[in-house]
Design a protein around this motif. Sequence first.
Motif, PDB file in Angstrom:
ATOM      1  N   GLU A  72       0.849  -1.190   0.000  1.00 21.48           N
ATOM      2  CA  GLU A  72       0.000   0.000   0.000  1.00 21.48           C
ATOM      3  C   GLU A  72       0.889   1.247   0.000  1.00 21.48           C
ATOM      4  O   GLU A  72       1.850   1.336   0.755  1.00 21.48           O
ATOM      5  N   HIS A  73       0.542   2.192  -0.868  1.00 22.89           N
ATOM      6  CA  HIS A  73       1.363   3.404  -1.020  1.00 22.89           C
ATOM      7  C   HIS A  73       1.202   4.309   0.202  1.00 22.89           C
ATOM      8  O   HIS A  73       0.096   4.678   0.563  1.00 22.89           O
ATOM      9  N   ALA A  74       2.304   4.646   0.849  1.00 21.28           N
ATOM     10  CA  ALA A  74       2.221   5.388   2.108  1.00 21.28           C
ATOM     11  C   ALA A  74       2.520   6.870   1.956  1.00 21.28           C
ATOM     12  O   ALA A  74       2.370   7.624   2.895  1.00 21.28           O
ATOM     13  N   GLY A  75       2.916   7.311   0.798  1.00 21.46           N
ATOM     14  CA  GLY A  75       3.267   8.726   0.640  1.00 21.46           C
ATOM     15  C   GLY A  75       4.415   8.847  -0.331  1.00 21.46           C
ATOM     16  O   GLY A  75       4.915   7.839  -0.831  1.00 21.46           O
ATOM     17  N   PRO A  76       4.821  10.077  -0.638  1.00 23.87           N
ATOM     18  CA  PRO A  76       5.896  10.254  -1.616  1.00 23.87           C
ATOM     19  C   PRO A  76       7.204   9.643  -1.113  1.00 23.87           C
ATOM     20  O   PRO A  76       7.490   9.688   0.082  1.00 23.87           O
ATOM     21  N   SER A  77       7.960   9.072  -2.007  1.00 23.30           N
ATOM     22  CA  SER A  77       9.273   8.546  -1.624  1.00 23.30           C
ATOM     23  C   SER A  77      10.183   8.595  -2.845  1.00 23.30           C
ATOM     24  O   SER A  77       9.705   8.722  -3.978  1.00 23.30           O
ATOM     25  N   PRO A  78      11.478   8.503  -2.623  1.00 20.20           N
ATOM     26  CA  PRO A  78      12.417   8.554  -3.754  1.00 20.20           C
ATOM     27  C   PRO A  78      12.278   7.366  -4.710  1.00 20.20           C
ATOM     28  O   PRO A  78      12.906   7.355  -5.755  1.00 20.20           O
ATOM     29  N   LYS A  79      11.456   6.389  -4.353  1.00 22.85           N
ATOM     30  CA  LYS A  79      11.228   5.272  -5.276  1.00 22.85           C
ATOM     31  C   LYS A  79      10.488   5.726  -6.530  1.00 22.85           C
ATOM     32  O   LYS A  79      10.608   5.109  -7.578  1.00 22.85           O
ATOM     33  N   GLY A  80       9.683   6.785  -6.386  1.00 18.17           N
ATOM     34  CA  GLY A  80       8.967   7.315  -7.542  1.00 18.17           C
ATOM     35  C   GLY A  80       9.089   8.820  -7.563  1.00 18.17           C
ATOM     36  O   GLY A  80       8.567   9.495  -6.689  1.00 18.17           O
ATOM     37  N   ILE A  81       9.808   9.343  -8.548  1.00 18.90           N
ATOM     38  CA  ILE A  81      10.060  10.788  -8.573  1.00 18.90           C
ATOM     39  C   ILE A  81       9.124  11.462  -9.584  1.00 18.90           C
ATOM     40  O   ILE A  81       8.940  10.972 -10.696  1.00 18.90           O
ATOM     41  N   VAL A  82       8.560  12.586  -9.154  1.00 18.99           N
ATOM     42  CA  VAL A  82       7.641  13.338 -10.006  1.00 18.99           C
ATOM     43  C   VAL A  82       8.402  14.397 -10.798  1.00 18.99           C
ATOM     44  O   VAL A  82       9.235  15.114 -10.246  1.00 18.99           O
ATOM     45  N   ILE A  83       8.109  14.465 -12.078  1.00 19.36           N
ATOM     46  CA  ILE A  83       8.644  15.545 -12.911  1.00 19.36           C
ATOM     47  C   ILE A  83       7.441  16.267 -13.485  1.00 19.36           C
ATOM     48  O   ILE A  83       6.617  15.665 -14.159  1.00 19.36           O
ATOM     49  N   SER A  84       7.312  17.551 -13.149  1.00 21.92           N
ATOM     50  CA  SER A  84       6.084  18.238 -13.533  1.00 21.92           C
ATOM     51  C   SER A  84       6.350  19.370 -14.510  1.00 21.92           C
ATOM     52  O   SER A  84       7.494  19.710 -14.807  1.00 21.92           O
ATOM     53  N   GLN A  85       5.267  19.953 -14.964  1.00 23.64           N
ATOM     54  CA  GLN A  85       5.314  20.955 -16.019  1.00 23.64           C
ATOM     55  C   GLN A  85       6.258  22.122 -15.707  1.00 23.64           C
ATOM     56  O   GLN A  85       7.090  22.505 -16.499  1.00 23.64           O
ATOM     57  N   HIS A  86       6.081  22.688 -14.505  1.00 24.70           N
ATOM     58  CA  HIS A  86       6.850  23.892 -14.195  1.00 24.70           C
ATOM     59  C   HIS A  86       8.203  23.602 -13.578  1.00 24.70           C
ATOM     60  O   HIS A  86       9.004  24.499 -13.386  1.00 24.70           O
ATOM     61  N   GLY A  87       8.443  22.333 -13.278  1.00 18.70           N
ATOM     62  CA  GLY A  87       9.762  21.969 -12.780  1.00 18.70           C
ATOM     63  C   GLY A  87       9.961  22.397 -11.350  1.00 18.70           C
ATOM     64  O   GLY A  87       9.226  23.232 -10.816  1.00 18.70           O
ATOM     65  N   SER A  88      10.950  21.808 -10.723  1.00 20.12           N
ATOM     66  CA  SER A  88      11.208  22.150  -9.331  1.00 20.12           C
ATOM     67  C   SER A  88      12.692  22.085  -9.035  1.00 20.12           C
ATOM     68  O   SER A  88      13.105  21.745  -7.943  1.00 20.12           O
ATOM     69  N   VAL A  89      13.495  22.408 -10.034  1.00 18.72           N
ATOM     70  CA  VAL A  89      14.937  22.496  -9.800  1.00 18.72           C
ATOM     71  C   VAL A  89      15.162  23.663  -8.839  1.00 18.72           C
ATOM     72  O   VAL A  89      14.643  24.753  -9.056  1.00 18.72           O
ATOM     73  N   PHE A  90      15.885  23.409  -7.760  1.00 11.92           N
ATOM     74  CA  PHE A  90      16.055  24.453  -6.737  1.00 11.92           C
ATOM     75  C   PHE A  90      16.921  25.592  -7.270  1.00 11.92           C
ATOM     76  O   PHE A  90      18.076  25.377  -7.626  1.00 11.92           O
ATOM     77  N   PRO A  91      16.387  26.812  -7.309  1.00 16.30           N
ATOM     78  CA  PRO A  91      17.126  27.905  -7.945  1.00 16.30           C
ATOM     79  C   PRO A  91      18.332  28.382  -7.146  1.00 16.30           C
ATOM     80  O   PRO A  91      19.181  29.083  -7.682  1.00 16.30           O
ATOM     81  N   TRP A  92      18.391  28.006  -5.855  1.00 20.67           N
ATOM     82  CA  TRP A  92      19.518  28.482  -5.041  1.00 20.67           C
ATOM     83  C   TRP A  92      20.699  27.516  -5.072  1.00 20.67           C
ATOM     84  O   TRP A  92      21.704  27.751  -4.427  1.00 20.67           O
ATOM     85  N   LEU A  93      20.543  26.409  -5.783  1.00 18.66           N
ATOM     86  CA  LEU A  93      21.636  25.445  -5.884  1.00 18.66           C
ATOM     87  C   LEU A  93      22.159  25.381  -7.316  1.00 18.66           C
ATOM     88  O   LEU A  93      21.406  25.603  -8.259  1.00 18.66           O
TER      89      LEU A  93
END
Lengths: 247, 256
Positions: A72-93
């Motif tokens: 049963e899926h318990a929440g987000p985990s690094p086993k499944g990574i989301v890549i979305s439209q607007h992206g989420s690359v951290f701008p400070w890194l």
Amino acid sequence: MSADKIVVTDVHKSFESQKGTLPVIGGVSFSVADGEFVAIVGPSGCGKSTLMNIVAGFERADRGSVRVDGAEHAGPSPKGIVISQHGSVFPWLTVQQNLMFGLTGEGHGDKAALADHYAEMVGLKGFESSYPHELSGGMLKRAELARALVVKPDILYMDEPFSALDALMNLRMRTELLRILGEERHTVLLITHDVEEAMYMADRIMVLSPRPTMIQATFQVDLPHPRKLSSPQAQTLREDILRELGL
Amino acid sequence: MISLIHWLKKIVPPLAVMAVVVALWWWVVVKTESAIFPTPWQVVVGAWELAEDGTLWEHIGASLFRVGTGFGLAVLVAVPLGLWMGWVSGAYRTLNPIFQMLRPISPIAWIPLAILWFGVGDVSPIFLIFIASVFPLIVQTTSGVHTIERRYLRAAANFGVSRTELFRRVVVPAVLPEIIIGMRIGIGVAWLVVVAAEMIALRSGLGYMIMDSRNAGNRYDLVVAGMIIIGAIGLLLDGITRLLERLRTVRWRYVR
């Protein structure tokens, strides 16, 4: 066929609003095999993203279950990574720091070397120390993809991943994604409103109905890669899918 | 060569405006034969006099010391408090109303209380500067946390980082640009307040220098010199905080 990676069973979801209850997902069931590339297409506002959020573990279904690897899926985990439209690359890194973000804890060996390996794989060699605001939209997308690949996820959840890019870059990124998946196989669940994008990459395409959404039709895409979308077979398939979408 | 022209284009118009203002000022003073209002040249001579006998530097030093201490304390208090209020919604609900009520009170209104509590030494102006700059900093930091884009928090959760890690690796760097903006606002207000506070209660500082010059023999040349120096130092302080905006990890917030 290998074992099922994701099994979604009879998922329902409604949202409460001032006007009352708004049913968004009205009973969706499907499964995705290990290593399979499945695309979900549907009209805008039909609840595609909500479905993706539930499958990826960011939201809970009102009813029904989502199982990944049988659990049963318990929440987000690094086993499944989301890549979305607007992206989420951290701008400070920097690109390299972004790629190393998910490498927490021990057991990753030389993190910087691993990051650089994936930067090279997605075509960002030479940009490791650049900041995201110095990159183009296409390069940002590559960075995001590499950041996901570094943690070696079993599944990539892609929610309209290339739709914020210009048309040419969109086409280029499709080819790039397929090339990368050729090097490293991942299970992919793609959500898109772009039928051709789905046809170019996916093994199987599911068409969603308008809200409350259900799976209206499923198409197996048995075309060899690299696909020519102008071929008669592809054209027929495209028309069949569009017909399901009411076009 | 091109950069020189570019630089000239940037620097010539404002200098021209200043020259016009000074010329106009000079012309009016000469024309009206004012006995008390100084010409620009008299201001320069007066300021030079103070610079030579050293009192100007003492006043500047006193004002800067007060601003530095009061503002430094405000940063030390406001940044952790603002982060906490932004991150923990209970803290926000509890503390925000009182800060919102204290914030619109002009720091000048605190002067009587400051004198009552701390006397007329250095502590009073430091307290006033603290009061003046702590609220904008808290507000800016808190709203910075509140406006972090969800996609970044989600991405971090996706990579499985813990809540404390999330705070350190996402929240703090995401808010840093807002903190720097808060610091710019805060130091601007602090500089306004120190001069006002020194006019009323103190025996040193640029504010005192202005009042003292007027009271001790209507030295309006020194009054105007004081005003110009205050303006120049204010500009300098803003310029120094602006340098922080050049840090590579915060650049992203100011481009676009």
